[in-house]
Design a protein around this motif. Structure first.
Motif, short mmCIF file in Angstrom:
data_model
loop_
_atom_site.label_atom_id
_atom_site.label_comp_id
_atom_site.label_asym_id
_atom_site.label_seq_id
_atom_site.Cartn_x
_atom_site.Cartn_y
_atom_site.Cartn_z
N GLY A 14 0.81 -1.21 0.00
CA GLY A 14 0.00 0.00 0.00
C GLY A 14 0.84 1.25 0.00
N GLN A 15 1.97 1.22 0.72
CA GLN A 15 2.86 2.38 0.76
C GLN A 15 3.46 2.64 -0.62
N VAL A 16 3.80 1.59 -1.34
CA VAL A 16 4.34 1.75 -2.69
C VAL A 16 3.29 2.37 -3.61
N LEU A 17 2.07 1.86 -3.55
CA LEU A 17 1.02 2.36 -4.43
C LEU A 17 0.64 3.81 -4.11
N ALA A 18 0.87 4.23 -2.87
CA ALA A 18 0.51 5.59 -2.47
C ALA A 18 1.64 6.59 -2.68
N ASP A 19 2.82 6.13 -3.09
CA ASP A 19 3.98 7.01 -3.26
C ASP A 19 3.90 7.69 -4.63
N ALA A 20 3.65 9.00 -4.63
CA ALA A 20 3.51 9.74 -5.89
C ALA A 20 4.81 9.78 -6.67
N ARG A 21 5.93 9.81 -5.96
CA ARG A 21 7.24 9.86 -6.64
C ARG A 21 7.47 8.59 -7.45
N LEU A 22 7.16 7.44 -6.85
CA LEU A 22 7.31 6.17 -7.57
C LEU A 22 6.30 6.08 -8.72
N GLY A 23 5.12 6.65 -8.50
CA GLY A 23 4.12 6.65 -9.57
C GLY A 23 4.59 7.46 -10.78
N LYS A 24 5.24 8.59 -10.50
CA LYS A 24 5.78 9.40 -11.60
C LYS A 24 6.89 8.65 -12.33
N GLY A 25 7.76 7.97 -11.54
CA GLY A 25 8.82 7.18 -12.16
C GLY A 25 8.26 6.05 -13.01
N LEU A 26 7.18 5.43 -12.53
CA LEU A 26 6.55 4.37 -13.31
C LEU A 26 5.97 4.91 -14.61
N GLY A 27 5.37 6.11 -14.53
CA GLY A 27 4.84 6.73 -15.74
C GLY A 27 5.93 7.03 -16.76
N LEU A 28 7.08 7.52 -16.28
CA LEU A 28 8.20 7.77 -17.19
C LEU A 28 8.73 6.47 -17.80
N SER A 29 8.72 5.41 -17.00
CA SER A 29 9.16 4.13 -17.52
C SER A 29 8.28 3.66 -18.66
N PHE A 30 6.97 3.87 -18.52
CA PHE A 30 6.05 3.50 -19.61
C PHE A 30 6.28 4.38 -20.83
N LEU A 31 6.53 5.68 -20.60
CA LEU A 31 6.79 6.58 -21.72
C LEU A 31 8.05 6.18 -22.49
N VAL A 32 8.96 5.48 -21.82
CA VAL A 32 10.17 5.01 -22.49
C VAL A 32 9.96 3.62 -23.07
N SER A 33 9.40 2.71 -22.28
CA SER A 33 9.35 1.30 -22.67
C SER A 33 8.43 1.05 -23.86
N VAL A 34 7.31 1.74 -23.93
CA VAL A 34 6.38 1.50 -25.03
C VAL A 34 6.99 1.87 -26.38
N PRO A 35 7.53 3.10 -26.56
CA PRO A 35 8.16 3.39 -27.86
C PRO A 35 9.42 2.58 -28.12
#
Length: 258
Positions: free
Chosen positions: A49-70
């Motif tokens: 739950g702490q991981v899912l609530a961490d906005a910083r990790l959420g932003k990093g995950l979003g950047l990872s998707f922006l990289v991994s998909v293309p």
């Protein structure tokens, strides 16, 4: 039995050495204590739950998707082009092309990362998500090429020849015959490329600049504070990557049986 048992024991020892640390991380991700040590203090899902609530990790995950998909799309596209060139056309210097494609397998990632960083510096190109995408696509290209080529070599060439005999053009034969038959290989290559991109750290750390995808954030946190929340995050990443690999392998096996 005795002769076969000794090598088998070594195999299991090697697998244990590889996967036991992951099992320990999984175990402590459910531990109720903040101290990562035995004995365990109880079962909890708090760290997830702490991981899912961490906005910083959420932003990093979003950047990872922006990289991994293309990256997955580019590596699959160019891998398909390279695989078609290697398996479908009588090219001069095919061995040289194959060796060039496989070079990222042989050169250490640190050397590739430093070389790309020097090139960007000489060209006055600022590091960004685009440089991460370009760099990762290059080192993942050999994987996608081999996956797609393994599918193409199993396609019966007589199907393409029959389409040509019936008057189909080269493009029409590719679109109506070859592409549907290599579809599963393309999908499997995309999944594998996505997993490799999302877990790539060495090249990303050199080319990311001020951007911090999830792999960079996790590595940075592990240097300063080994929290049970990081164990939970690592387990979640491993589970997602295993799911993608399983899907890709299932698709590859289906293409092999087709």
């Amino acid at each position: 039995m005795r002769r076969g048992g000794f090598p088998l024991l070594w195999v299991w020892l090697v697998y244990g050495f590889m996967y036991l640390p992951i099992a320990v991380i999984a175990l402590f991700s459910f531990n109720a204590s903040e101290i990562i040590a035995f004995p365990l203090q109880g079962f909890t899902l708090h760290w997830f739950g702490q991981v899912l609530a961490d906005a910083r990790l959420g932003k990093g995950l979003g950047l990872s998707f922006l990289v991994s998909v293309p990256v997955a799309a580019l590596a699959t596209l160019f891998g398909a082009m390279a695989a078609l060139a290697l398996t479908r056309y009588p090219l001069r210097g095919r061995g040289v092309l194959f060796a060039v494609i496989l070079l990222p397998f042989l050169i250490p990632k640190v050397i590739l990362a430093v070389a790309q960083l020097i090139l960007l510096s000489e060209l006055k190109i600022e590091r960004s998500l685009a440089t991460i995408i370009a760099g990762q696509a290059i080192i993942i290209l050999p994987f996608t090429t081999l996956i797609i080529a393994s599918v193409l070599v199993r396609i019966d060439r007589r199907l393409e020849e029959a389409a040509a005999d019936l008057g189909a053009s080269g493009w029409s034969t590719f679109r109506r015959v070859t592409l549907p038959l290599m579809k599963n290989g393309l999908t499997a290559a995309w999944f594998i490329a996505f997993v490799l991109s999302s877990s790539e750290y060495v090249l990303t750390s050199f080319l990311s600049g001020r951007y911090q995808p999830l792999s960079i954030l996790v590595a940075s946190d592990f240097r300063f504070n080994i929290s049970p929340a990081l164990n939970a995050l690592a387990l979640m990443i491993v589970a997602v990557n295993l799911a993608f690999i399983a899907i890709g392998e299932f698709i590859r096996l289906r293409s092999k049986q087709a």
